[in-house]
Design a protein around this motif. Structure first.
Motif, mmCIF file in Angstrom:
data_model
loop_
_atom_site.group_PDB
_atom_site.id
_atom_site.type_symbol
_atom_site.label_atom_id
_atom_site.label_comp_id
_atom_site.label_asym_id
_atom_site.label_seq_id
_atom_site.Cartn_x
_atom_site.Cartn_y
_atom_site.Cartn_z
ATOM 1 N N ARG A 92 0.805 -1.230 0.000
ATOM 2 C CA ARG A 92 0.000 0.000 0.000
ATOM 3 C C ARG A 92 0.836 1.277 0.000
ATOM 4 N NH1 ARG A 92 -3.619 -0.948 5.018
ATOM 5 N NH2 ARG A 92 -3.374 -3.088 4.307
ATOM 6 N N SER A 93 2.117 1.146 0.370
ATOM 7 C CA SER A 93 2.988 2.333 0.348
ATOM 8 C C SER A 93 3.675 2.516 -1.004
ATOM 9 C CB SER A 93 4.050 2.221 1.449
ATOM 10 O OG SER A 93 4.958 1.169 1.144
ATOM 11 N N GLY A 94 3.451 1.541 -1.907
ATOM 12 C CA GLY A 94 4.041 1.636 -3.245
ATOM 13 C C GLY A 94 5.338 0.879 -3.395
ATOM 14 N N LYS A 95 5.809 0.239 -2.322
ATOM 15 C CA LYS A 95 7.047 -0.539 -2.405
ATOM 16 C C LYS A 95 6.803 -1.782 -3.253
ATOM 17 C CE LYS A 95 10.830 -2.325 0.408
ATOM 18 N NZ LYS A 95 11.344 -2.590 1.774
ATOM 19 N N GLN A 96 7.746 -2.068 -4.144
ATOM 20 C CA GLN A 96 7.567 -3.162 -5.102
ATOM 21 C C GLN A 96 8.307 -4.423 -4.657
ATOM 22 O OE1 GLN A 96 9.045 -2.538 -9.165
ATOM 23 N NE2 GLN A 96 7.000 -3.051 -9.916
ATOM 24 N N PHE A 97 7.664 -5.576 -4.881
ATOM 25 C CA PHE A 97 8.233 -6.875 -4.518
ATOM 26 C C PHE A 97 8.100 -7.856 -5.680
ATOM 27 C CE2 PHE A 97 6.814 -4.925 -0.624
ATOM 28 C CZ PHE A 97 7.763 -5.256 0.326
ATOM 29 N N LEU A 98 9.017 -8.800 -5.729
ATOM 30 C CA LEU A 98 8.907 -9.950 -6.622
ATOM 31 C C LEU A 98 8.280 -11.101 -5.848
ATOM 32 C CD1 LEU A 98 12.450 -9.940 -8.188
ATOM 33 C CD2 LEU A 98 10.391 -10.176 -9.558
ATOM 34 N N MET A 99 7.340 -11.802 -6.489
ATOM 35 C CA MET A 99 6.922 -13.089 -5.931
ATOM 36 C C MET A 99 7.987 -14.074 -6.396
ATOM 37 S SD MET A 99 2.798 -13.034 -6.429
ATOM 38 C CE MET A 99 2.563 -14.603 -5.607
ATOM 39 N N SER A 100 8.888 -14.382 -5.491
ATOM 40 C CA SER A 100 10.188 -14.945 -5.863
ATOM 41 C C SER A 100 10.120 -16.205 -6.723
ATOM 42 C CB SER A 100 10.993 -15.242 -4.600
ATOM 43 O OG SER A 100 11.217 -14.048 -3.901
ATOM 44 N N PRO A 101 10.778 -16.150 -7.894
ATOM 45 C CA PRO A 101 10.972 -17.358 -8.678
ATOM 46 C C PRO A 101 12.206 -18.119 -8.187
ATOM 47 C CG PRO A 101 11.809 -15.478 -9.873
ATOM 48 C CD PRO A 101 11.253 -14.942 -8.590
ATOM 49 N N THR A 102 13.044 -17.414 -7.422
ATOM 50 C CA THR A 102 14.263 -17.977 -6.850
ATOM 51 C C THR A 102 14.748 -16.999 -5.776
ATOM 52 O OG1 THR A 102 16.466 -18.817 -7.394
ATOM 53 C CG2 THR A 102 15.700 -16.915 -8.649
ATOM 54 N N HIS A 103 15.670 -17.441 -4.891
ATOM 55 C CA HIS A 103 15.944 -16.640 -3.682
ATOM 56 C C HIS A 103 17.428 -16.293 -3.473
ATOM 57 C CE1 HIS A 103 11.815 -17.569 -2.326
ATOM 58 N NE2 HIS A 103 11.986 -16.577 -1.478
ATOM 59 N N GLU A 104 18.201 -16.199 -4.561
ATOM 60 C CA GLU A 104 19.624 -15.872 -4.376
ATOM 61 C C GLU A 104 19.805 -14.537 -3.647
ATOM 62 O OE1 GLU A 104 19.424 -19.007 -7.136
ATOM 63 O OE2 GLU A 104 18.405 -17.065 -7.208
ATOM 64 N N GLU A 105 19.112 -13.501 -4.116
ATOM 65 C CA GLU A 105 19.250 -12.172 -3.498
ATOM 66 C C GLU A 105 18.798 -12.186 -2.050
ATOM 67 O OE1 GLU A 105 19.290 -11.214 -7.864
ATOM 68 O OE2 GLU A 105 18.243 -12.642 -6.582
ATOM 69 N N ALA A 106 17.664 -12.828 -1.790
ATOM 70 C CA ALA A 106 17.101 -12.813 -0.435
ATOM 71 C C ALA A 106 18.022 -13.489 0.575
ATOM 72 C CB ALA A 106 15.733 -13.499 -0.440
ATOM 73 N N VAL A 107 18.551 -14.664 0.214
ATOM 74 C CA VAL A 107 19.395 -15.391 1.176
ATOM 75 C C VAL A 107 20.748 -14.695 1.347
ATOM 76 C CG1 VAL A 107 20.464 -17.038 -0.452
ATOM 77 C CG2 VAL A 107 20.062 -17.712 1.930
ATOM 78 N N THR A 108 21.260 -14.112 0.257
ATOM 79 C CA THR A 108 22.549 -13.414 0.350
ATOM 80 C C THR A 108 22.413 -12.147 1.190
ATOM 81 O OG1 THR A 108 23.037 -14.232 -1.879
ATOM 82 C CG2 THR A 108 24.492 -12.549 -1.003
ATOM 83 N N ALA A 109 21.311 -11.426 0.991
ATOM 84 C CA ALA A 109 21.064 -10.228 1.806
ATOM 85 C C ALA A 109 20.907 -10.588 3.277
ATOM 86 C CB ALA A 109 19.818 -9.503 1.304
ATOM 87 N N MET A 110 20.321 -11.753 3.549
ATOM 88 C CA MET A 110 20.175 -12.204 4.935
ATOM 89 C C MET A 110 21.551 -12.383 5.582
ATOM 90 S SD MET A 110 18.373 -15.680 6.395
ATOM 91 C CE MET A 110 19.725 -16.767 5.900
ATOM 92 N N LEU A 111 22.479 -13.008 4.848
ATOM 93 C CA LEU A 111 23.822 -13.211 5.403
ATOM 94 C C LEU A 111 24.576 -11.889 5.523
ATOM 95 C CD1 LEU A 111 25.226 -16.548 3.963
ATOM 96 C CD2 LEU A 111 24.017 -16.105 6.069
ATOM 97 N N ALA A 112 24.336 -10.991 4.555
ATOM 98 C CA ALA A 112 25.005 -9.686 4.600
ATOM 99 C C ALA A 112 24.585 -8.883 5.823
ATOM 100 C CB ALA A 112 24.703 -8.906 3.322
ATOM 101 N N SER A 113 23.343 -9.106 6.279
ATOM 102 C CA SER A 113 22.832 -8.341 7.424
ATOM 103 C C SER A 113 23.083 -9.040 8.758
ATOM 104 C CB SER A 113 21.323 -8.109 7.256
ATOM 105 O OG SER A 113 20.633 -9.355 7.307
ATOM 106 N N THR A 114 23.767 -10.189 8.687
ATOM 107 C CA THR A 114 24.064 -10.950 9.909
ATOM 108 C C THR A 114 25.416 -10.501 10.450
ATOM 109 O OG1 THR A 114 22.867 -12.820 8.973
ATOM 110 C CG2 THR A 114 24.300 -13.312 10.814
ATOM 111 N N ALA A 115 25.620 -10.674 11.758
ATOM 112 C CA ALA A 115 26.915 -10.351 12.369
ATOM 113 C C ALA A 115 28.023 -11.078 11.602
ATOM 114 C CB ALA A 115 26.918 -10.772 13.829
ATOM 115 N N PRO A 116 29.228 -10.520 11.559
ATOM 116 C CA PRO A 116 30.295 -11.115 10.749
ATOM 117 C C PRO A 116 30.418 -12.625 10.954
ATOM 118 C CG PRO A 116 31.064 -9.087 11.733
ATOM 119 C CD PRO A 116 29.692 -9.337 12.286
ATOM 120 N N ILE A 117 30.477 -13.332 9.820
ATOM 121 C CA ILE A 117 30.608 -14.785 9.842
ATOM 122 C C ILE A 117 32.088 -15.132 9.794
ATOM 123 C CG2 ILE A 117 30.132 -16.895 8.507
ATOM 124 C CD1 ILE A 117 27.607 -15.380 7.463
#
Length: 453
Positions: free
Chosen positions: A106-131
């Motif tokens: 409703r705020s106009g932010k755009q999303f993909l209904m994911s066909p695959t999740h490379e970006e999502a999982v990589t962003a998750m690790l990027a936002s995690t404390a240093p591995i």
């Protein structure tokens, strides 16, 4: 115990003289699954899985999970919605995304209904404390729905707009250790496909929109396949024509001219991605000097609903489903005498005895009792054969002898102890497949031909 009278499987009944107007080309698996009430069309390109098909899918999920755990996988769940901003960072938003569903909140932010999740999982690790490098390799997988706005949605579950997929993402310290992860997960894939005992082809493939330096596809050979594959009968080399010169006359591996073209249904895909996603999204680990380095990635997908449909497409006849043993919804279907028939009284005790003994051998959940005694044995037997139960036992007029129907074989008349031995052998064969203690036909073929280069 499962009772046929309680099962929800709305069979499509076509009147004898009805003229059926065919509006689309149907695959064998789509036709059978729909007619037998195992799946229903929800809308163009989407399907509802009904109880019998869901049992097969659950078994497929369990088998995949066992193999992912053997490969060191840890299960996670990621949101279906992925912010398009992540795809913009990796450059994939500028590629061909015509088949992807986009939604806005409703705020106009755009999303993909994911066909695959490379970006999502990589962003998750990027936002995690240093591995730390000590935590690697990391092999994360999920099982969930994926979405593609297919231009030509067809062949039922083989080319649908919504499908169930297992996707794994691996994270390593270097290209060499990423190759070790690639080999470990690929071995798990080969074990999974061998356990299904359906002949498959592993081929070199293009990396396409996913990117990376190495890619393989797993195909079931079928006339309804959308990929053209080149196979060498001499060394076992196989490749997708999209990565080969269409004028290729000799095998790229052994230079033999024993090449043939076949059609394939892609059921799994593996990629060695390098740092294509980790660098732009800032996914790093701390090396042994305490400095950040980009993670090296791989990704691995299996289309679970597609595996089931394609396996049935390859193995079934025009009239009867043929399941991989490990995916069959039930192991055994037991059919007793018709209500009011002359053999009913003399066979009822034997039928009850069989129910008890079969439950002990294969487990009550793997036994289907077709107790719809208002129907003839012949009608119930026809239903059971069309559904493709591996073992069908009929307690009929020839009792105490039993009629045993093994899928794809001639019926046999056997004494009770011999029938129970056959059921026991089926259960043991399944256990051996699960444990990997027997060499399957497919493993033998792979060994004789050699693995793909």
């Amino acid at each position: 115990m499962n009772k046929a009278s309680r099962l929800f499987w709305p069979v499509l009944v076509t009147p004898k003289n009805a003229v059926v107007k065919q509006t689309e080309q149907l695959s064998r698996s789509q036709k059978l699954l729909t007619e037998l009430g195992l799946i229903k069309s929800g809308s163009n390109g989407t399907y509802q899985l009904l109880p019998i098909a869901q049992r097969a899918l659950d078994k497929c999920i369990n088998l995949v999970q066992q193999n992912m755990q053997i490969a060191g996988g840890q299960k996670i769940s990621l949101p279906v919605l992925t912010p398009t901003q992540l795809w913009k960072k990796t450059g994939r938003l500028e590629g061909d995304i015509s088949e992807f569903y986009m939604v806005r909140d409703r705020s106009g932010k755009q999303f993909l209904m994911s066909p695959t999740h490379e970006e999502a999982v990589t962003a998750m690790l990027a936002s995690t404390a240093p591995i730390s490098y000590r935590q690697l390799p990391l092999r994360l997988y999920q099982i969930g729905p994926k979405f593609r706005d297919e231009l030509k949605s067809r062949f039922g579950l083989m080319r649908a707009k919504e499908f169930l997929m297992k996707d794994m993402y691996t994270f390593d310290v270097s290209e060499s250790t990423a190759k070790e992860s690639y080999a470990a997960v690929s071995a798990a894939y080969e074990r999974f496909f061998a356990q299904l005992e359906v002949p498959y082809v592993k081929v070199q493939a293009a990396t396409g929109i996913m990117g990376g330096s190495l890619s393989h596809e797993y195909h079931y050979v079928s006339a309804v396949g959308e990929d053209t594959l080149l196979q060498c009968s001499q060394c076992g080399y196989a490749g997708n024509l999209e990565v080969l010169d269409t004028e290729t006359q000799t095998c790229p591996s052994c230079q033999s001219t024993s090449l043939s073209q076949v059609r394939g249904v892609e059921v799994a895909h593996t990629f060695l991605l390098g740092d294509k996603y980790s660098k732009p999204l800032g996914a790093t680990y701390l090396n042994n000097a305490g400095k950040p380095d980009a993670l090296t990635m791989g990704c691995f997908g299996i289309g679970l609903t597609r595996v089931i449909a394609a396996a049935l497409e390859v193995q079934s006849t025009e009239q009867q489903l043929r399941w991989p043993k490990l995916l069959a919804p039930y192991d055994v279907c037991l059919i007793g005498a018709k209500q009011g028939s002359k053999e009913q009284l003399k066979t009822e005790q034997l039928e009850l005895q069989l129910l008890e003994q079969l439950s002990a051998i294969c487990g009550a959940q793997e036994l289907l009792h077709d107790e719809r005694k208002e129907l003839t044995i012949g009608k119930r037997l026809m239903d059971a054969k069309r559904l493709g139960h591996p073992l069908i036992i009929v307690v009929g007029a020839k009792a105490p002898k039993l009629e045993l129907h093994m899928c794809g074989e001639e019926p046999q008349e056997l004494e009770l102890p011999e029938v129970l031995r056959m059921v026991q052998a089926h259960v043991e064969h399944k256990q051996q497949l699960l444990q990997g203690t027997i060499k399957t036909k497919e493993q033998d073929l792979q060994q004789r031909l050699g693995h793909v280069h």
